[in-house]
Write a protein that holds these residues in place. Structure first.
Motif, mmCIF file in Angstrom:
data_model
loop_
_atom_site.group_PDB
_atom_site.id
_atom_site.type_symbol
_atom_site.label_atom_id
_atom_site.label_comp_id
_atom_site.label_asym_id
_atom_site.label_seq_id
_atom_site.Cartn_x
_atom_site.Cartn_y
_atom_site.Cartn_z
ATOM 1 N N ARG A 60 3.355 5.965 -2.863
ATOM 2 C CA ARG A 60 4.538 6.608 -3.416
ATOM 3 C C ARG A 60 4.344 6.885 -4.907
ATOM 4 N NH1 ARG A 60 10.007 3.416 -2.883
ATOM 5 N NH2 ARG A 60 8.790 1.872 -4.010
ATOM 6 N N GLU A 61 3.772 5.881 -5.606
ATOM 7 C CA GLU A 61 3.521 6.059 -7.039
ATOM 8 C C GLU A 61 2.623 7.267 -7.278
ATOM 9 O OE1 GLU A 61 5.234 4.258 -9.100
ATOM 10 O OE2 GLU A 61 5.999 3.313 -7.269
ATOM 11 N N ASP A 62 1.718 7.501 -6.317
ATOM 12 C CA ASP A 62 0.755 8.586 -6.450
ATOM 13 C C ASP A 62 1.372 9.942 -6.108
ATOM 14 O OD1 ASP A 62 -1.879 9.428 -7.002
ATOM 15 O OD2 ASP A 62 -2.215 9.692 -4.850
ATOM 16 N N GLY A 63 2.621 9.944 -5.703
ATOM 17 C CA GLY A 63 3.277 11.213 -5.437
ATOM 18 C C GLY A 63 3.249 11.669 -3.987
ATOM 19 N N LYS A 64 2.815 10.781 -3.094
ATOM 20 C CA LYS A 64 2.827 11.161 -1.677
ATOM 21 C C LYS A 64 4.248 11.070 -1.130
ATOM 22 C CE LYS A 64 -1.847 10.696 -1.133
ATOM 23 N NZ LYS A 64 -2.675 11.890 -1.061
ATOM 24 N N ALA A 65 4.510 11.900 -0.146
ATOM 25 C CA ALA A 65 5.778 11.789 0.562
ATOM 26 C C ALA A 65 5.524 10.989 1.827
ATOM 27 C CB ALA A 65 6.306 13.163 0.915
ATOM 28 N N ILE A 66 6.307 9.940 2.041
ATOM 29 C CA ILE A 66 6.050 9.065 3.183
ATOM 30 C C ILE A 66 7.294 8.970 4.056
ATOM 31 C CG2 ILE A 66 5.483 6.704 3.883
ATOM 32 C CD1 ILE A 66 3.954 6.567 1.141
ATOM 33 N N ILE A 67 7.064 9.167 5.354
ATOM 34 C CA ILE A 67 8.176 9.023 6.292
ATOM 35 C C ILE A 67 7.819 7.876 7.216
ATOM 36 C CG2 ILE A 67 9.482 10.134 8.134
ATOM 37 C CD1 ILE A 67 8.668 12.822 6.927
ATOM 38 N N ILE A 68 8.685 6.865 7.341
ATOM 39 C CA ILE A 68 8.399 5.868 8.360
ATOM 40 C C ILE A 68 9.516 5.840 9.396
ATOM 41 C CG2 ILE A 68 7.073 4.485 6.700
ATOM 42 C CD1 ILE A 68 8.996 2.241 7.136
ATOM 43 N N VAL A 74 0.835 -1.199 0.000
ATOM 44 C CA VAL A 74 0.000 0.000 0.000
ATOM 45 C C VAL A 74 0.873 1.253 0.000
ATOM 46 C CG1 VAL A 74 -1.601 1.323 1.393
ATOM 47 C CG2 VAL A 74 -1.948 -1.123 1.120
ATOM 48 N N LEU A 75 1.910 1.224 0.823
ATOM 49 C CA LEU A 75 2.780 2.396 0.905
ATOM 50 C C LEU A 75 3.450 2.665 -0.445
ATOM 51 C CD1 LEU A 75 4.427 1.935 4.429
ATOM 52 C CD2 LEU A 75 2.579 3.465 3.785
ATOM 53 N N ARG A 76 3.820 1.580 -1.136
ATOM 54 C CA ARG A 76 4.447 1.770 -2.462
ATOM 55 C C ARG A 76 3.455 2.380 -3.448
ATOM 56 N NH1 ARG A 76 6.789 -3.531 -1.448
ATOM 57 N NH2 ARG A 76 8.839 -3.156 -0.514
ATOM 58 N N ASN A 77 2.190 1.958 -3.344
ATOM 59 C CA ASN A 77 1.161 2.549 -4.205
ATOM 60 C C ASN A 77 1.041 4.039 -3.950
ATOM 61 O OD1 ASN A 77 0.537 0.135 -5.368
ATOM 62 N ND2 ASN A 77 -1.188 -0.315 -4.013
#
Lengths: 519, 368
Positions: free
Chosen positions: A187-195, A182-185
């Motif tokens: 990312r594809e959508d242009g979200k910035a993700i910090i874990i 889900v997180l990779r999806n």
């Protein structure tokens, strides 16, 4: 300035009293990027992200979103700048449905239109590949489903920058794989993700870049593709250390504690332990693996006389007399009076194992205060013990009179383990003894457990880090939803094997009527 | 509303300043803060006095001191009242340390007093005082203990809320005493409480209250030792800090709760005994005079340390006496003295915040 930088922190500093939680930290995350923030417990990862999410306010430093400086003084401000954080502890209303929780707190001028909201939620779930029933109540959900609700809650509010605090801590390996997809999806959508994480293999498999913190300081950012486990460990810990934990062969190995078919239920009648049987032998370390809240605590408390059992036996083989005694439904005091030398390092150190507001000496006294006929306390022997433990285990404390709650996690644990070992036990149970400890303190604890093992103590070690369990334990017992799903040999098992055993019970339970509770 | 909301959010998140918990504070600093708070309280009281009345605040304070310690009689009165309040505070302390909220001091005092009074009435004249007084003492201690054990039992057996339970028991005790006061009044049913002639505590060195004071001093020392150095005192601390820890090391929590409440009740019984046999020589439903509640504050202010309680109880009684003198001399109604006492106590309690925390103002930043 680069165009696609979503969020940038510059020279952020935050102190709590005299403790510097974050010192002069600068980092960036771009759109369409997954950034891991890696660091040991207590390195300031969560504090840093809490400042971005509006929980804390930095003492100094600047935060930029889309190239503009912003001030985040509250979670509301954070949402305005499209920043959303998923905390480690979920903040959901148990009796509401997923959809109700997601829209809770949002103002809608046009009134309350649940079908419309659900439609929007379903759009989000479909877009990123979540699995969620919007009408399911929170209390019926597994931990992973609750996490999904939290993530969608943030997306629903339009967040473009997502921060996840230790998202995999409560998930099974299989659920983790799903989450990562889900997180990779996203990312594809242009979200910035910090874990935020301290697990190296997750960092390597998921993220694009890794920012490493150590003791509140920013060490550096590296590209995941160009690094490896050893380099990251070195950045995180500060020096190269081998992950090898010594493991000696089992000597003796006679049954010390035999648990036969024990079961217990909670107030709601849900089975917390279901027909559990196993034995622990002298001179071995038996590891217990499982997802948090699968019955590990109840199991140890049942042995220690703190948990009422519905059925079964807990047989102790006394090495001195050779007699067998049933410990079931005995109080801790009775167990001690029977001559059973049982040491227990509980998960909740300051809430159960120690008294936070008392000093080290008074905490030493917990086990021994009642000895002798005198009406008054004898502080001399506990004081000697306290001095010895501080000295031998290198507890750093201002003085023996300092309340233990003021000590750091590692020192608290040394005090507790030191006290428990001091009673020269024949059975030693330790629940998550290295949780929250830095690597050096963790190794001190592993060594202490090994020492006990060598002197013939039957050691039960409940752990969460499978790597450590596999390195340290002679046998590993896997528990899932209150059942034993397998016992494997620590010397020739793999993480995958244990992971499968951890999840096996979940599936089995769901087939049998969904009794699998989530703690 | 929204502006206000935002303001609170900003305060809470620390945009304006931070509240930081102090690690430790040197004792003289802590006392400095406390003394300063009294000083500020007096200034605020001065303003209040001037704005509500035409009195000179300095004169008012002088009257206050005179009201408390103006004559030897008043001073003895002050000490005797302090002793009784201290006794009740001591009584509540073991329960509070155990985090068992005994709000039933009032009722336990009255039951102790009732037991004393019934001994004085039914045994008075038949036994010499040397025998009668110990019997009275024992009876009040036992009666109040049993009274306190009732909520403790329900707490251990059914986990009943002790705060509500002890509070309700007060009303039962008050009505019981009211009934017997009427029953024993002379002439019967008139409501004038009977003066109890037999079994009065002896006068020492010409001071009729001295024995009360001595008894309470001894109790203070004993309780201090009990809480700090005895095994039972240690158990109380452990149960209070964490019931889970207590169970983990094998303390019988129920037993400790029952035992501690018995002690708490017994000490309230002593207060009732001293009030009836040593001070009032009569029993009324307001014999306890709210001390069961005031003592809660005394105990908390002293952080459950029996020795500090000497100071806090003296302070509270001093304020009460002084303030009532003000209303008397200047013919103000008693609300005014309550306002003054309230302001001073507010400041003293408030000062604890500054002892535990310090405030660090945020430096000015642009865009804030």
């Amino acid at each position: 300035m680069e165009k696609n930088v979503a969020l940038e922190l510059k020279n952020i500093t935050k102190t709590f009293g005299s403790v510097v939680a974050n010192k002069d930290i600068s980092l960036k995350v771009r759109k369409g990027e997954i950034l891991s923030i890696l660091g040991e417990n207590g390195s300031g990862k969560t504090t840093l992200m809490n400042m971005v999410a509006g929980i804390y306010f930095p003492d100094s430093g600047q935060i930029f979103a889309d190239g503009e400086e912003i001030v985040i003084a509250s979670p509301k401000d954070a949402f305005q700048h499209k920043i959303g954080m998923i905390h480690q502890h979920f903040k959901l209303v148990d009796v509401f449905t997923a959809a109700e929780n997601i829209v809770l707190g949002l103002e809608d001028e046009k009134g309350f239109d649940m079908p419309k909201y659900v439609e929007k939620i379903q759009k989000i779930t479909a877009q990123y590949g979540f699995e969620l029933d919007p009408y399911k109540k929170i209390y019926e959900m597994s931990v992973s489903e609750k996490q999904t609700v939290e993530i969608i809650k943030v997306l629903y509010r339009g967040a473009d920058i997502l921060i996840l605090d230790e998202p995999t801590a409560v998930l099974t390996p299989q659920e983790t794989v799903k989450l990562f997809k889900v997180l990779r999806n996203m990312r594809e959508d242009g979200k910035a993700i910090i874990i935020i994480t301290h697990k190296l293999h997750e960092v390597l498999s998921l993220s694009d870049n890794v920012a490493v913190l150590r003791k509140g300081e920013y060490i550096g950012t590296v590209k995941t593709a160009e690094t490896n486990e050893a380099e990251l460990t070195e950045m995180m810990v500060g020096k190269k250390i081998s992950l090898n934990i010594e493991r000696s062969a089992v000597e003796g190995g006679e049954d010390r504690l035999v648990v036969e078919n024990i079961s217990c239920i909670n107030r709601e009648g849900v089975k917390l332990l279901d027909n559990v049987s196993f034995s622990v032998r002298s001179g071995e370390i038996l590891g217990i693996a499982g997802i948090a809240g699968s019955g590990q605590r109840e199991l140890l408390e049942a042995i220690a006389g703190l948990q009422h059992l519905e059925e079964g036996k807990v047989i102790y083989h006394n090495p001195k007399t050779g007699e067998e005694e049933d410990l079931r439904d005995r109080t801790p005091l009775e167990i001690r009076q029977m001559g059973v030398r049982l040491a227990f390092v509980p998960e909740d150190r300051l809430g159960m194992g120690l008294v936070g507001n008392m000093d080290i000496v008074d905490n030493m006294m917990l086990r021994s205060y009642n000895k002798g006929q005198s009406l008054f306390l004898q502080r001399k022997a506990p004081k000697g013990l306290a001095e010895e433990i501080v000295d031998r285990l290198e507890v750093s404390t201002p003085s023996l009179a300092t309340p233990v709650r003021r000590l750091s996690g590692g020192n608290v644990q040394k005090v507790l383990v030191g006290r428990e070992i001091a009673s020269s036990p024949t059975v030693l149970m330790a629940a998550y003894p290295v949780r929250g400890l830095d690597i050096n303190s963790s190794y001190t604890i592993y060594n202490l457990l090994n020492e006990q093992k060598k002197s013939g103590v039957a050691v039960i070690f409940v752990g969460e880090d499978l790597d450590v369990l596999i390195e340290l334990c002679d046998r590993i017992m896997v528990i899932g939803s209150g059942r034993i799903t397998g016992i494997v040999d620590g010397r020739n098992t793999t993480k995958e094997e244990i992971g499968i055993l951890m999840t096996k019970s979940d599936a089995a339970c769901m087939q049998e009527g969904g009794e699998g509770e989530n703690a | 509303m929204r502006k206000l909301d935002n303001f609170f959010l900003k305060v809470a998140s620390g945009s304006y300043g931070h509240i930081i918990k102090r690690d430790d504070i040197i004792w003289w600093k802590a006392w400095g803060i406390r003394i300063l708070s009294v000083f500020f309280a007096l200034i605020v009281c001065g303003f209040v006095t001037v704005s509500l009345t035409d009195l000179n605040p300095i004169e008012m304070y002088v009257t206050m001191v005179e009201g408390a310690v103006g004559t030897p009689r008043l001073t003895w009165n002050l000490f005797q009242n302090t002793a009784i309040l201290l006794c009740v505070s001591l009584a509540l302390t073991p329960a509070f340390k155990m985090k068992f909220w005994n709000i039933g001091g009032e009722g336990q005092i009255l039951i102790g007093g009732l037991a004393t009074a019934s001994c004085m009435i039914f045994l008075g004249g038949k036994l010499p005082n040397g025998v009668l007084i110990p019997i009275m003492f024992l009876a009040s201690v036992v009666a109040a203990s049993i009274w306190a054990l009732v909520p403790a039992y329900f707490k251990t057996r059914f986990n009943a809320n002790e705060t509500l339970f002890t509070l309700m028991m007060n009303y039962v005790a008050i009505q019981l005493v009211a009934y017997f006061t009427l029953e024993w009044s002379v002439p019967k049913g008139s409501g004038t409480p009977r003066t109890l002639e037999f079994g009065q505590l002896p006068t020492l060195l010409g001071q009729k209250y001295l024995i009360n004071i001595l008894v309470v001093i001894v109790l203070t020392v004993l309780l201090y030792i009990y809480l700090k150095y005895s095994k039972q005192g240690y158990e109380i601390s452990v149960v209070g800090e964490s019931e889970k820890t207590a169970k983990y090391i094998g303390i019988n929590v129920k037993k400790v709760i029952l035992r501690t409440m018995a002690i708490s009740g017994a000490l309230c019984g002593v207060a009732g005994f001293l009030l009836v046999a040593g001070t009032d020589h009569s029993l009324k439903s307001d014999t306890s005079g709210g001390r069961g509640f005031t003592a809660i504050m005394v105990s908390w202010l002293a952080k459950f340390n029996p020795v500090f309680m000497i100071v806090t109880s003296l302070l509270i009684v001093f304020l009460q006496k002084g303030a009532s003198k003000i209303s008397e001399v200047y013919r103000l109604n008693s609300s005014f003295s309550d306002i003054i006492t309230g302001i001073i106590i507010f400041f003293i309690i408030g000062s604890e915040f500054f002892i535990n925390y310090r405030i660090k103002l945020a430096r000015k930043e642009k865009n804030v």
